[in-house]
Design an enzyme around this catalytic site. Sequence first.
Site, mmCIF file in Angstrom:
data_model
loop_
_atom_site.group_PDB
_atom_site.id
_atom_site.type_symbol
_atom_site.label_atom_id
_atom_site.label_comp_id
_atom_site.label_asym_id
_atom_site.label_seq_id
_atom_site.Cartn_x
_atom_site.Cartn_y
_atom_site.Cartn_z
ATOM 1 N N ASN A 256 0.871 -1.179 0.000
ATOM 2 C CA ASN A 256 0.000 0.000 0.000
ATOM 3 C C ASN A 256 0.904 1.224 0.000
ATOM 4 O OD1 ASN A 256 -1.785 2.032 0.465
ATOM 5 N ND2 ASN A 256 -2.664 1.173 2.340
ATOM 6 N N ARG B 30 -2.648 -2.180 -3.434
ATOM 7 C CA ARG B 30 -3.855 -1.391 -3.218
ATOM 8 C C ARG B 30 -3.816 -0.203 -4.170
ATOM 9 N NH1 ARG B 30 -5.390 2.855 1.433
ATOM 10 N NH2 ARG B 30 -7.531 3.141 0.762
ATOM 11 N N HIS C 239 -13.040 2.856 -0.131
ATOM 12 C CA HIS C 239 -13.060 1.922 0.998
ATOM 13 C C HIS C 239 -13.752 0.615 0.622
ATOM 14 C CE1 HIS C 239 -12.878 5.369 4.221
ATOM 15 N NE2 HIS C 239 -11.673 4.879 3.990
ATOM 16 N N ARG D 130 -11.432 15.963 6.376
ATOM 17 C CA ARG D 130 -12.274 16.247 5.200
ATOM 18 C C ARG D 130 -13.691 16.612 5.652
ATOM 19 N NH1 ARG D 130 -10.928 10.726 2.231
ATOM 20 N NH2 ARG D 130 -9.108 10.548 3.560
ATOM 21 N N GLU E 153 -8.145 -4.928 5.343
ATOM 22 C CA GLU E 153 -8.066 -4.704 3.894
ATOM 23 C C GLU E 153 -6.918 -5.500 3.283
ATOM 24 O OE1 GLU E 153 -9.168 -0.238 3.087
ATOM 25 O OE2 GLU E 153 -8.472 -0.478 5.131
#
Length: 585
Positions: free
Chosen positions: A7, A62, A151, A212, A360
């Site tokens: 990742n 990823r 996600h 965010r 993940e």
Amino acid sequence: MQILVINCGSSSVKYQVIEVSDGKVLVSGTLENVGGNVTYENALGRVLEEASEYKIDAVGHRVVHGGAYFTHATLIDDDVINRIEACARFAPLHNPANVAGIKASRLVLSNVPHVAVFDTAFHSRMPEHAYTYAIDSDISEREGIRRYGFHGTSHAYVAQQAAEFLERPLDELRLISLHLGNGASACAIEFGHSVDTSMGMTPLEGLVMGTRCGDIDAGVVMSLLRTGEYDVDGLDRLLNKEAGLKGVSGISHDLREVEEAAAAGNERARLAIQLFVYRARKYIGAYAAAMGGVDAVILTGGIGENSPSMRQRILQRFDFIGLKLDEQRNSDIRLSTNSHVALACRDISKVKALVIKTNEELMIARQTSGLVRQINGQHLQAKSIPIAVSGRHIHLNEETFRKLFGADATLTHYKDLSQPGQYACVEKLNLIGPRNRIDNVRILGPLRSNNQIEISRTDEFFLGIDAPVRDSGRTEGSAPITLEGPLGSVSLNEGLICARRHIHMHPDDAERFGLQDKDEVEVAITGGPRDLIFGDVLVRVHPQFRLEMHIDTDEANAAEMDQGSDGSLIYTGIEGMSARIRAKG
Ligand code: AMP
């Protein structure tokens, strides 16, 4: 199979080597400050040294944004890299770093397959009404402006874990998953598919996040631009890096620090928490409505997994949808690798509340190994399949049939259908919608346990009804319809569906193609006047089935196919999830 999961962020490389058979993490670590003096190639070289005692079979990367093009995990080649680079427009911070990591990995580990696993892929089959922004369609199409969602790997993983924990098939469950971490998103998962998610074209939309803002009136952006104090980059920073928990609290993006300040009486910290919670609750309500019900709400991510107080704030007062939080259970939850799913509701709660530790990396490793196994083990196989076009039709249960035709009536055989035991009947009914009626719709026999009326999208608009796309037999919560027959009419509360395209398969055929019941495949129609790929085609395997793909009249028209067209299958899938079938029209 041992998979190296990579990742790559804009300044870090996270890595794990995972043995897929038991999910064991053999090596894991994070390299920081990558991208400056330390190149991605240096960093990947160090990762390989760390993992030197293991034989890496493949690398799973990823990738944040796969655009509309990548709908599942994909074997990486130069063309794939170019396409990932092309998606960087929507993920300027993430995709370039992902690509840099991929290129470096391919150099240092050139003898194994590399697979890209996309955050967006799980959402790629969202219905059009969920992914479309209500702006000029020509501009959306030209610029690729639509909601993609992110996600996805996490939402897909926790949905699978929830189904296992509840001991129910995933394709019978309606789930709402909230991934609450520094980035946060909600996902409505209906029968195993993402049907809506809160992040949009970029990961900025939706829930309040660490830095965010989530949902915001686009007018705010224009208004700030007009002040002249901000340019595009300044606004980008304001909304992506200086907003959310950090912006509202003025303290931190880290919830722990915001919670501490709130407990000490800081009003802005309190407001930040209230905003975060309120937004999450709104999405739960919205997605329960979107799916017409919900079986479980899942909380995951750093905040969902670790903050009992946030879980309580978010999940309280949902008794009206059947979710009864158990405060004691909720506050006692301590997740670990061995205990990664916990119940936060009372036993009598109709809607379950689950807290799940996401993983993940494991999901990326599984998808990578699945794809590699298929590529190694499967050779392209071709086989002719017939394609049948189903017109609108009606299946009735005994009760409805008798109401419409009389207590002593029986179905009258008109002609056999291709599937053994199925037949078209002489009897027909009229469908009455709020806008129009469709007369003389044929009943198919034999009688079933549930009423099911299958129409096309065109019929839906003609009748004036919204019918969900459903697998045959899944009519719970579908649309209402009135049927008119010789003895009067019957109004059904549910039963009207747009049938999902599917392939009937005998187990012998399924074995030959390496497919299983309920696999989903893609079907490409080629060689006719209009080549077309149908995604989301359900495979149904049963000893009484004969190999045949069923599509409705709209779909056949779109591909300009005739009744009796033939096709051939070509397999390229991962674990049956994305087998590609090439059918010749
Ligand atoms: P993630 O991005 O999934 O790593 O999640 C990071 C977020 O989880 C941060 O806001 C953390 O403050 C929050 N978090 C992690 N551990 C805890 C905890 N024990 N209590 C409250 N929040 C936590």
